[in-house]
Structures are given as structure tokens and as C-alpha cells.
Design a protein around this motif. Structure first.
Motif, mmCIF file in Angstrom:
data_model
loop_
_atom_site.group_PDB
_atom_site.id
_atom_site.type_symbol
_atom_site.label_atom_id
_atom_site.label_comp_id
_atom_site.label_asym_id
_atom_site.label_seq_id
_atom_site.Cartn_x
_atom_site.Cartn_y
_atom_site.Cartn_z
ATOM 1 N N VAL A 21 0.859 -1.182 0.000
ATOM 2 C CA VAL A 21 0.000 0.000 0.000
ATOM 3 C C VAL A 21 0.895 1.232 0.000
ATOM 4 C CG1 VAL A 21 -1.989 -1.037 1.161
ATOM 5 C CG2 VAL A 21 -0.135 -0.096 2.540
ATOM 6 N N SER A 22 0.361 2.317 -0.499
ATOM 7 C CA SER A 22 1.013 3.626 -0.674
ATOM 8 C C SER A 22 1.707 3.738 -2.015
ATOM 9 C CB SER A 22 2.010 3.975 0.443
ATOM 10 O OG SER A 22 3.298 3.487 0.176
ATOM 11 N N VAL A 23 1.890 2.611 -2.723
ATOM 12 C CA VAL A 23 2.517 2.642 -4.041
ATOM 13 C C VAL A 23 1.437 2.868 -5.099
ATOM 14 C CG1 VAL A 23 3.940 1.378 -5.694
ATOM 15 C CG2 VAL A 23 4.316 1.071 -3.240
ATOM 16 N N GLY A 24 1.791 3.628 -6.143
ATOM 17 C CA GLY A 24 0.837 3.870 -7.219
ATOM 18 C C GLY A 24 -0.396 4.600 -6.722
ATOM 19 N N GLU A 25 -1.547 4.263 -7.297
ATOM 20 C CA GLU A 25 -2.787 4.946 -6.942
ATOM 21 C C GLU A 25 -3.258 4.646 -5.525
ATOM 22 O OE1 GLU A 25 -3.814 1.235 -9.325
ATOM 23 O OE2 GLU A 25 -2.346 2.848 -9.379
ATOM 24 N N SER A 26 -2.695 3.587 -4.902
ATOM 25 C CA SER A 26 -3.101 3.280 -3.519
ATOM 26 C C SER A 26 -2.611 4.357 -2.545
ATOM 27 C CB SER A 26 -2.582 1.902 -3.090
ATOM 28 O OG SER A 26 -1.183 1.902 -2.917
ATOM 29 N N TYR A 27 -1.708 5.209 -2.996
ATOM 30 C CA TYR A 27 -1.274 6.351 -2.179
ATOM 31 C C TYR A 27 -2.482 7.204 -1.807
ATOM 32 C CZ TYR A 27 1.222 10.665 -0.910
ATOM 33 O OH TYR A 27 1.698 11.772 -0.254
ATOM 34 N N HIS A 28 -3.417 7.332 -2.758
ATOM 35 C CA HIS A 28 -4.575 8.203 -2.564
ATOM 36 C C HIS A 28 -5.758 7.494 -1.913
ATOM 37 C CE1 HIS A 28 -2.558 11.334 -4.827
ATOM 38 N NE2 HIS A 28 -2.296 10.461 -5.780
ATOM 39 N N THR A 29 -5.715 6.181 -1.808
ATOM 40 C CA THR A 29 -6.818 5.459 -1.146
ATOM 41 C C THR A 29 -6.532 5.254 0.342
ATOM 42 O OG1 THR A 29 -5.882 3.302 -1.786
ATOM 43 C CG2 THR A 29 -7.543 4.272 -3.252
ATOM 44 N N GLY A 30 -5.371 5.704 0.790
ATOM 45 C CA GLY A 30 -5.059 5.655 2.212
ATOM 46 C C GLY A 30 -5.726 6.810 2.945
ATOM 47 N N SER A 31 -6.399 6.517 4.038
ATOM 48 C CA SER A 31 -7.123 7.546 4.778
ATOM 49 C C SER A 31 -6.202 8.362 5.683
ATOM 50 C CB SER A 31 -8.212 6.883 5.640
ATOM 51 O OG SER A 31 -9.114 6.140 4.843
ATOM 52 N N PHE A 32 -6.536 9.616 5.861
ATOM 53 C CA PHE A 32 -5.847 10.495 6.811
ATOM 54 C C PHE A 32 -4.332 10.582 6.570
ATOM 55 C CE2 PHE A 32 -9.406 8.364 9.073
ATOM 56 C CZ PHE A 32 -10.291 9.434 9.071
ATOM 57 N N ALA A 48 -2.321 8.405 5.189
ATOM 58 C CA ALA A 48 -1.588 7.158 5.437
ATOM 59 C C ALA A 48 -0.521 6.918 4.371
ATOM 60 C CB ALA A 48 -2.553 5.973 5.490
ATOM 61 N N GLY A 49 -0.839 7.204 3.114
ATOM 62 C CA GLY A 49 0.129 7.004 2.034
ATOM 63 C C GLY A 49 1.377 7.838 2.249
ATOM 64 N N PHE A 50 1.199 9.076 2.658
ATOM 65 C CA PHE A 50 2.335 9.965 2.912
ATOM 66 C C PHE A 50 3.194 9.437 4.061
ATOM 67 C CE2 PHE A 50 4.088 13.432 5.488
ATOM 68 C CZ PHE A 50 4.921 14.033 4.570
ATOM 69 N N ASN A 97 -5.901 2.378 6.072
ATOM 70 C CA ASN A 97 -5.338 3.424 6.906
ATOM 71 C C ASN A 97 -4.058 2.926 7.564
ATOM 72 O OD1 ASN A 97 -6.049 2.122 9.494
ATOM 73 N ND2 ASN A 97 -8.162 2.616 8.930
ATOM 74 N N ILE A 98 -3.439 3.759 8.353
ATOM 75 C CA ILE A 98 -2.122 3.452 8.894
ATOM 76 C C ILE A 98 -2.163 2.253 9.851
ATOM 77 C CG2 ILE A 98 -2.180 4.932 10.949
ATOM 78 C CD1 ILE A 98 0.703 4.610 8.361
ATOM 79 N N THR A 99 -3.323 1.914 10.380
ATOM 80 C CA THR A 99 -3.430 0.768 11.285
ATOM 81 C C THR A 99 -3.908 -0.503 10.569
ATOM 82 O OG1 THR A 99 -5.698 1.332 11.937
ATOM 83 C CG2 THR A 99 -3.907 2.276 13.247
ATOM 84 N N SER A 100 -4.172 -0.419 9.273
ATOM 85 C CA SER A 100 -4.629 -1.589 8.521
ATOM 86 C C SER A 100 -3.528 -2.640 8.458
ATOM 87 C CB SER A 100 -5.029 -1.194 7.099
ATOM 88 O OG SER A 100 -6.129 -0.323 7.096
ATOM 89 N N THR A 101 -3.921 -3.904 8.553
ATOM 90 C CA THR A 101 -2.948 -4.999 8.507
ATOM 91 C C THR A 101 -3.451 -6.110 7.591
ATOM 92 O OG1 THR A 101 -3.933 -6.108 10.437
ATOM 93 C CG2 THR A 101 -2.120 -4.549 10.856
ATOM 94 N N ALA A 102 -2.533 -6.986 7.249
ATOM 95 C CA ALA A 102 -2.862 -8.184 6.470
ATOM 96 C C ALA A 102 -1.933 -9.293 6.940
ATOM 97 C CB ALA A 102 -2.678 -7.933 4.975
ATOM 98 N N THR A 103 -2.468 -10.452 7.260
ATOM 99 C CA THR A 103 -1.592 -11.543 7.676
ATOM 100 C C THR A 103 -0.865 -12.086 6.457
ATOM 101 O OG1 THR A 103 -3.131 -13.397 7.352
ATOM 102 C CG2 THR A 103 -3.297 -12.181 9.435
ATOM 103 N N ARG A 104 0.382 -12.427 6.662
ATOM 104 C CA ARG A 104 1.171 -12.977 5.561
ATOM 105 C C ARG A 104 0.541 -14.260 5.025
ATOM 106 N NH1 ARG A 104 6.117 -10.478 5.249
ATOM 107 N NH2 ARG A 104 6.642 -9.135 7.014
ATOM 108 N N ALA A 105 -0.013 -15.047 5.915
ATOM 109 C CA ALA A 105 -0.630 -16.304 5.501
ATOM 110 C C ALA A 105 -1.806 -16.061 4.557
ATOM 111 C CB ALA A 105 -1.092 -17.091 6.728
ATOM 112 N N ASP A 106 -2.636 -15.065 4.869
ATOM 113 C CA ASP A 106 -3.772 -14.746 3.998
ATOM 114 C C ASP A 106 -3.305 -14.189 2.663
ATOM 115 O OD1 ASP A 106 -6.060 -15.472 5.550
ATOM 116 O OD2 ASP A 106 -5.742 -13.724 6.821
#
Length: 213
Positions: free
Chosen positions: A113-124, A126-128, A181-190
């Protein structure tokens, strides 16, 4: 399907190999140090090479149906701290070598996340914040994604939120415009399971997909 995995000894890559084997695929693990791949399986082939070396990459992908790339310059597992390569553009150079060797075919790449257009889909902002904290890493991934988008292969870019070592939760959300957002997570297994699951999914071709739990 014959699948080559780049970065198979990394925290996500190891899980990708296990998931691909469980799904019945034949897997080639491309490693710098074979000793770091203790897994054995009838459908697993281990090939020694360096993603920064175009010749070894070309040899590894010959005859492959698909490539899954989980290369990274900053391993996060404690036992991998000594393998960090700050300032080395592993993601972009390694991926360009893959694309040169396999200009057509299926390619799935783990980005962020934060790469490409996902920079702008981060809330508050987050991409920056992510790019500020991981400037070199994100710059490498931006170059990596740019090379992928210019290619003719059937690519999919997977952009996970902050990766965790927790067990699979089975509730991974995925979308090209998915908010995070900055607190979003994803498990490596998923994430690993998702990357294997979409190997033969044309609906994901030529798309950059954000994923989070």
C-alpha cells in the motif's frame, strides 16, 4: 501449473511456496542460499541464483507457467535481520530481470500500500506516512510497478497493508480501490494464499489490488 517463486525464503515467500504446493502446483524456489529452504516436497525444486543476475533469473523461469515475486530488501523476521539490503533495488531490478526473461505469461508481484494509486486510497494521509517512513523501499517498489505496467505479461500487483505474522484469518478484503489506513494490517498467511488463489484468475489480470484483513 509450474510456478517459480522469487523470494521464497522471505516471511511471505515461504508461505507462498507452502500454499502453492498444497494447491497441487509444481514449484521452483529461486534462492540465494539453498540452506535457507529446508522444506522438502516431491513437487518442489530448489534453484540457486541471485535476482540481481539476469542470467540466473532467465535460466530459472525457462518453461514456467507463472511467476510469483515476493522480493524485498528489508526482511522483517528477527532471524532475517542480517539479510537486510538497504539501498539495494532488489524489487525493481529483480522484477525487470524476470520480465526480460519472461515477457509473456502470468506474473503476480507483492508490492505495498502507498505505491501507485493506492497512495490516494489511504485515509488520513496514510500514504504519505508510509512513504516518509520507508522512503527507499517505496521508491524501489514504485519503479518495480512501473516496469510491470509497461510489460505485456498477464500481471497482477498485490498491495498488502502492514504485514503481520499472525495466523490466517480467512477474511482478506481485496479491491483496486480498497480504502486503508495506517493501522490496517494483512496476515502474511492470507496474502500468500490469495496470491496462489489468483494464479489462474483472468479477472485479476492487469490490475493492482490492495488487500487487508
Amino acid at each position: 501449473m509450474n510456478v517459480v517463486v522469487f523470494g521464497p525464503t522471505g516471511s511471505t515467500g515461504r508461505l507462498v511456496v507452502e500454499s502453492a504446493l498444497s494447491a497441487g502446483h509444481v514449484v521452483t524456489a529461486f534462492v540465494r542460499d539453498p540452506k535457507r529452504m529446508p522444506l522438502t516436497h516431491p513437487n518442489l525444486r530448489i534453484v540457486k541464483g541471485d535476482a540481481m543476475d539476469a542470467a540466473s533469473v532467465a535460466s530459472a523461469v525457462q518453461g514456467a507457467d507463472a511467476v510469483i515475486c515476493t522480493l524485498g530488501m528489508v526482511p522483517q523476521a528477527k532471524e532475517d535481520l542480517g539479510r537486510r539490503q538497504p539501498g539495494v533495488p532488489v524489487c525493481s531490478v529483480g522484477t525487470k530481470n524476470i520480465l526480460a526473461a519472461m515477457p509473456l505469461g502470468r506474473l503476480i508481484v507483492e508490492s505495498s500500500v502507498s505505491v501507485g494509486e493506492s497512495y490516494h486510497t489511504g485515509s488520513f494521509g496514510a500514504g504519505f506516512m508510509v512513504k516518509l517512513a520507508l522512503k527507499e523501499v517505496m521508491a524501489d517498489k514504485e519503479e518495480q510497478e512501473a516496469a510491470i505496467r509497461e510489460s505485456d505479461c498477464d500481471w497482477t500487483i498485490v498491495r498488502p497493508a502492514t504485514l503481520t505474522f499472525k495466523r490466517a484469518r480467512g477474511n482478506l478484503k481485496a479491491g483496486t480501490d480498497l480504502r486503508w489506513n495506517i493501522t490496517s494490517t494483512a496476515t502474511r498467511a492470507d496474502v500468500a494464499e490469495y496470491m496462489v488463489k489468483i494464479l489462474d484468475d483472468p479477472a485479476t489480470y492487469k490490475k493492482a489490488i490492495t488487500v487487508r484483513n
